[in-house]
Design a protein around this motif. Structure first.
Motif, PDB file in Angstrom:
ATOM      1  N   SER A 181      -3.021  15.435   4.464  1.00 40.37           N
ATOM      2  CA  SER A 181      -4.074  14.453   4.692  1.00 40.37           C
ATOM      3  C   SER A 181      -4.007  13.350   3.645  1.00 40.37           C
ATOM      4  CB  SER A 181      -5.451  15.131   4.652  1.00 40.37           C
ATOM      5  OG  SER A 181      -5.635  15.784   3.405  1.00 40.37           O
ATOM      6  N   LEU A 182      -4.615  12.208   3.969  1.00 35.51           N
ATOM      7  CA  LEU A 182      -4.612  11.060   3.081  1.00 35.51           C
ATOM      8  C   LEU A 182      -5.686  11.237   2.011  1.00 35.51           C
ATOM      9  CD1 LEU A 182      -3.347   8.226   2.610  1.00 35.51           C
ATOM     10  CD2 LEU A 182      -5.209   7.308   4.000  1.00 35.51           C
ATOM     11  N   HIS A 183      -5.274  11.326   0.761  1.00 38.16           N
ATOM     12  CA  HIS A 183      -6.201  11.545  -0.349  1.00 38.16           C
ATOM     13  C   HIS A 183      -6.491  10.282  -1.138  1.00 38.16           C
ATOM     14  CE1 HIS A 183      -6.266  16.173  -1.012  1.00 38.16           C
ATOM     15  NE2 HIS A 183      -6.252  15.869   0.263  1.00 38.16           N
ATOM     16  N   GLY A 184      -5.587   9.327  -1.115  1.00 35.98           N
ATOM     17  CA  GLY A 184      -5.782   8.116  -1.893  1.00 35.98           C
ATOM     18  C   GLY A 184      -4.677   7.118  -1.616  1.00 35.98           C
ATOM     19  N   HIS A 206      -3.701  11.653  -8.763  1.00 35.05           N
ATOM     20  CA  HIS A 206      -2.618  12.562  -9.127  1.00 35.05           C
ATOM     21  C   HIS A 206      -1.606  12.644  -7.985  1.00 35.05           C
ATOM     22  CE1 HIS A 206      -5.789  14.528 -11.911  1.00 35.05           C
ATOM     23  NE2 HIS A 206      -5.108  13.611 -12.559  1.00 35.05           N
ATOM     24  N   ASN A 207      -0.976  11.528  -7.722  1.00 28.24           N
ATOM     25  CA  ASN A 207      -0.040  11.450  -6.603  1.00 28.24           C
ATOM     26  C   ASN A 207       1.387  11.420  -7.109  1.00 28.24           C
ATOM     27  OD1 ASN A 207       1.284  10.925  -4.193  1.00 28.24           O
ATOM     28  ND2 ASN A 207       0.916   8.731  -4.310  1.00 28.24           N
ATOM     29  N   VAL A 232       0.854  -1.186   0.000  1.00 26.26           N
ATOM     30  CA  VAL A 232       0.000   0.000   0.000  1.00 26.26           C
ATOM     31  C   VAL A 232       0.894   1.241   0.000  1.00 26.26           C
ATOM     32  CG1 VAL A 232      -1.860   1.241   1.142  1.00 26.26           C
ATOM     33  CG2 VAL A 232      -1.759  -1.248   1.294  1.00 26.26           C
ATOM     34  N   PHE A 233       0.765   2.061  -1.065  1.00 21.34           N
ATOM     35  CA  PHE A 233       1.517   3.310  -1.164  1.00 21.34           C
ATOM     36  C   PHE A 233       0.547   4.468  -0.930  1.00 21.34           C
ATOM     37  CE2 PHE A 233       3.585   0.346  -4.165  1.00 21.34           C
ATOM     38  CZ  PHE A 233       4.804   0.212  -3.501  1.00 21.34           C
ATOM     39  N   PRO A 234       0.817   5.327   0.039  1.00 27.37           N
ATOM     40  CA  PRO A 234      -0.141   6.403   0.365  1.00 27.37           C
ATOM     41  C   PRO A 234       0.012   7.616  -0.535  1.00 27.37           C
ATOM     42  CG  PRO A 234       1.709   6.468   1.881  1.00 27.37           C
ATOM     43  CD  PRO A 234       1.962   5.306   0.957  1.00 27.37           C
ATOM     44  N   TRP A 235      -1.062   8.362  -0.641  1.00 30.96           N
ATOM     45  CA  TRP A 235      -1.069   9.658  -1.313  1.00 30.96           C
ATOM     46  C   TRP A 235      -1.396  10.714  -0.265  1.00 30.96           C
ATOM     47  CZ3 TRP A 235      -5.332  11.425  -5.302  1.00 30.96           C
ATOM     48  CH2 TRP A 235      -5.096  12.761  -5.671  1.00 30.96           C
ATOM     49  N   PHE A 236      -0.348  11.367   0.239  1.00 29.57           N
ATOM     50  CA  PHE A 236      -0.517  12.446   1.200  1.00 29.57           C
ATOM     51  C   PHE A 236      -0.443  13.763   0.440  1.00 29.57           C
ATOM     52  CE2 PHE A 236       1.398   9.154   4.041  1.00 29.57           C
ATOM     53  CZ  PHE A 236       0.293   8.975   4.840  1.00 29.57           C
TER      54      PHE A 236
END
Length: 740
Positions: free
Chosen positions: A259-262, A290-291, A249-253
């Protein structure tokens, strides 16, 4: 233009109604929707008279809360069609307008930098000077703007509206809340909330690799081929593991509060030969993801960055070199322009997108968006694979990055500069040949693949199914990630999309309407776009639209159906053949300059029904066949050597010279030509001895055809590739000499 009163009233009304989430908002044009039933609103009974017509549309702060059962809401996605104004926006227009409004700015690499007009101006100036305080970025090509401080973004028209209001009201700044988004429908709001809940559910259910048992963590690293990545690196980038799907799991901050967007889920599967295949899934869907992975770790004073095609590659470069690294959200398929403002701070950008030829081609295309002068490219090779492989094999990644070559090139080069490119093509012959068709294996044996920067001319008799065939031809490539733009001037986009959706689903959906939404959702994820033109169009307008689409969506395949519809708008006093030659030359230049494959459909001359079409049958002069890299002819005659009503002939192949013909079988139920053909003989290669006299060549061809009609040839056991001069080439050379 909006008036100040309208903006203030609209802002107060919508704010009072409590519409939308808190924070900066953006005004956008309302999404076009078609309602098949009346929407019931929360306050409609109290505030509206009973005689409201059923066809009324509700705007403003009202939101639908109840939808009658058994009704469907059809959404028209603005991204699905491409259209540009009659006079495309230029950077000169943007600069002149900003000067007229007294807005200071300075040139960036791909954006203009200007002070933000949203919020009170800051009195303190950063150490870097006034230019460093310019936090609003305006795209030089589209005029799209982004304010990094308030995260307000919008179109060029939105920015013009705000500047006009400021000028009329005599203000020096404007509240970010003045740009209010169009109120979401119930469907959009539910979808957004559902996606956000799914993001937080997966993120909260996933665990850090540090919290796993050492043996389990090592097994995961082995599965994703990242044994050399340390736990410190994984923790630094916030990578987690989701056990239910066995995915990283790669986060999109994003945002001021990070904040966590995706999220992006990466799954791995091993083939029989031991090769690992990765599968990606994003929430939200890829078109809205769009990360720039790793962006929160980049400092404001960093001036150098390495762009990679995957998150694992990005972590590998960061660990080995210590340089700031970012991973593109969709790898080598696309670099969305909305991400360009976040890359403006870097004076040097190194693109290391992978170790294959497709990554190398993408690097050259992306460097044009980012600015050639500041970009360097890592050339793929045996000792320069993708970053994660280089780390596993103990390569010196810092040395590889340092040895990257400048993206800018001169008009004249020597073989010393081309030497590595030539070696790369020889060592990667399969990749250089292009992307293979999954539905047309016979076409792969002749053309070898679909390559960027080429021009394909396609012709066939009227009513033979040219549009239907080329739809499946393009759909096959689009399903493999080739960003495709359709310019259909002969039939409307709705009908074309219906044909392609039927070919995609391989069934008649009018007989299975309950499956429509399921297939439509899958079809919507394809990188497929349509021009909004229909009927006769000016070639300059079409080329401007194509250029616009290449910049926005990194289009790599454009289909024009057909050339004759672009000749009606030209000057009638000019020779029509000269007009056609000019149009073909313009498309040839576009394909080369933009590294984009252009497929051009041209109607043939009127031929007798009992004759096969040839290269000389293409309408106009010989320029079409001379400029084209590939010439495809859809034959509709019943041939002795090629059974079936239709067949596809490759009459020209500039890549390696192979030409030939193979049968097609049309399936009316699925509207496809890729159904398996019965019989052993599927492919016929054509070879004619080269002669100096074109007339002798034509006589030899006629003699060969006559003999084959008298005595059908036996089917060969296996198709053979014949290199060298072909029928198509001989016909073309003879035709060219006759024209001269």
């Amino acid at each position: 233009m909006w008036t100040g009163r309208f903006l203030r009233v609209a802002a107060s009304l919508l704010k009072g109604a409590g519409c939308g989430p808190s924070g900066p908002k953006i005004w956008q044009p309302p999404t076009k929707r078609y309602f098949s039933c009346l929407l019931v609103h929360r306050r409609s009974v109290l505030q509206y008279p009973a005689g409201i017509p059923a066809w009324c549309h509700f705007y403003g702060g009202l939101k639908p809360t109840v939808l009658f059962p058994l009704c469907r809401t059809l959404k028209k996605d603005a991204k699905a069609s491409i259209d540009v104004p009659a006079h495309p926006l230029t950077v000169t227009d943007i600069k002149q307008y900003l000067r007229s409004k007294g807005v200071p700015f300075h040139d960036g690499y791909s954006c203009l930098h200007a002070p933000s007009i949203f919020g009170k101006p800051k009195s303190d100036v950063p150490e870097g000077g006034v230019k460093e305080s310019y936090s609003m970025f305006i795209d030089k090509t589209t005029g799209q703007f982004l304010c990094k401080e308030t995260l307000v973004e919008g179109s060029w028209e939105d920015l013009q509206d705000c500047l006009e209001v400021m000028q009329k009201e005599g203000q020096t700044w404007i509240s970010p809340d003045i740009l209010l988004s169009y109120s979401e429908t119930l469907e959009d709001q539910d979808e957004r909330e559902r996606e956000l809940k799914e993001v937080h559910r997966i993120w909260s259910s996933s665990v850090s690799l540090l919290d796993l048992l050492e043996e389990e963590a090592q097994l995961i690293k082995t599965m994703f081929q990242m044994n050399k990545l340390t736990n410190t690196t994984l923790k630094k980038f916030g990578v987690r593991f989701f056990k239910p799907t066995k995915s990283l799991v790669f986060p999109w901050f994003s945002g001021r509060d990070s904040s966590l967007h995706g999220i992006k889920l990466l799954s791995a599967a091993s083939k029989e030969d031991g090769q690992v295949v990765y599968t990606e899934a994003t929430v939200p869907k890829s078109s809205n993801y769009h990360n720039l992975f790793g962006l929160p770790l980049v400092g404001r004073k960093d001036t150098e960055v390495v762009l990679t095609g995957s998150e694992i590659d990005s972590m590998a470069v960061s660990q080995a070199t210590g340089l700031p690294t970012l991973a593109l959200p969709r790898g080598v398929s696309c670099l969305p322009p909305v991400l360009l403002p976040y890359l403006e701070q870097f004076k040097k950008v190194t693109l290391w997108l992978g170790g294959d030829m497709r990554s190398w081609e993408a690097s050259k295309i992306f460097s044009r968006k980012l600015g050639l002068k500041r970009c360097s490219l890592v050339r793929p090779g045996e000792f320069q694979p993708c970053p994660s492989e280089a780390l596993v094999h103990g390569r010196n990644l810092a040395r590889i990055v340092k040895a990257s070559i400048p993206a800018a090139h001169k008009s004249i080069v020597s073989f010393k500069q081309l030497r590595e490119d030539v070696y790369g093509e020889l060592a990667n012959i399969e990749h250089v040949a292009g992307i293979k068709w999954a539905r047309f294996p016979e076409l792969n044996r002749l053309l070898k693949g679909h390559r960027n920067g080429e021009l394909t001319v396609f012709t066939g008799p009227t009513g033979s199914g040219k549009t239907t065939f080329i739809s499946e031809y393009a759909l096959d490539l689009c399903m493999q990630g080739v960003n495709t733009l359709w310019g259909s001037f002969e039939i409307k986009n709705v009908r074309l999309a219906k044909i392609m959706l039927t070919q995609f689903a391989m069934q008649r959906l009018e007989e299975n309407l309950e499956q429509y939404d399921s297939w439509a959702d899958k079809f919507e994820e394809l990188p497929l776009y349509f021009m909004t033109f229909h009927g006769q169009q000016n070639v300059k307008t079409v080329l401007d639209t194509m250029q616009h689409a290449v910049y926005l969506y990194d289009i790599s395949h454009v289909i024009i159906d057909n050339l004759q519809f672009m000749m009606g708008q030209e000057n009638l006093s000019v020779d029509k053949f000269a007009v056609q030659d000019h149009i073909i030359g313009a498309f040839r230049k576009f394909a080369t300059n933009n590294s984009c494959h252009v497929t051009l459909i041209i109607h043939p001359r009127k031929e007798e029904d009992d004759k096969e079409l040839q290269t000389a049958s293409i309408f106009g002069t010989a320029k079409a066949s001379q400029e084209a890299d590939n010439v495809l002819i859809l034959q509709e005659k019943k041939l002795v050597t090629c059974p079936g009503r239709r067949s596809l002939q490759v009459a020209k192949n500039r890549f390696d010279g192979d030409v030939g013909i193979f049968p097609l079988e049309f399936n009316k139920t699925t509207l496809t030509f890729s159904s398996p053909v019965k019989g052993k003989q599927k492919l016929r290669k054509v070879k004619v001895e080269k002669t100096e006299n074109p007339e002798q060549t034509e006589e030899a061809e006629t003699k060969v055809k006559a003999e084959k009609h008298l005595k059908p040839a036996k089917a060969p056991k296996s198709p053979r590739s014949v290199k060298g001069t072909s029928v198509g080439k001989s016909e073309e050379n003879g035709e060219g000499k006759k024209q001269q």
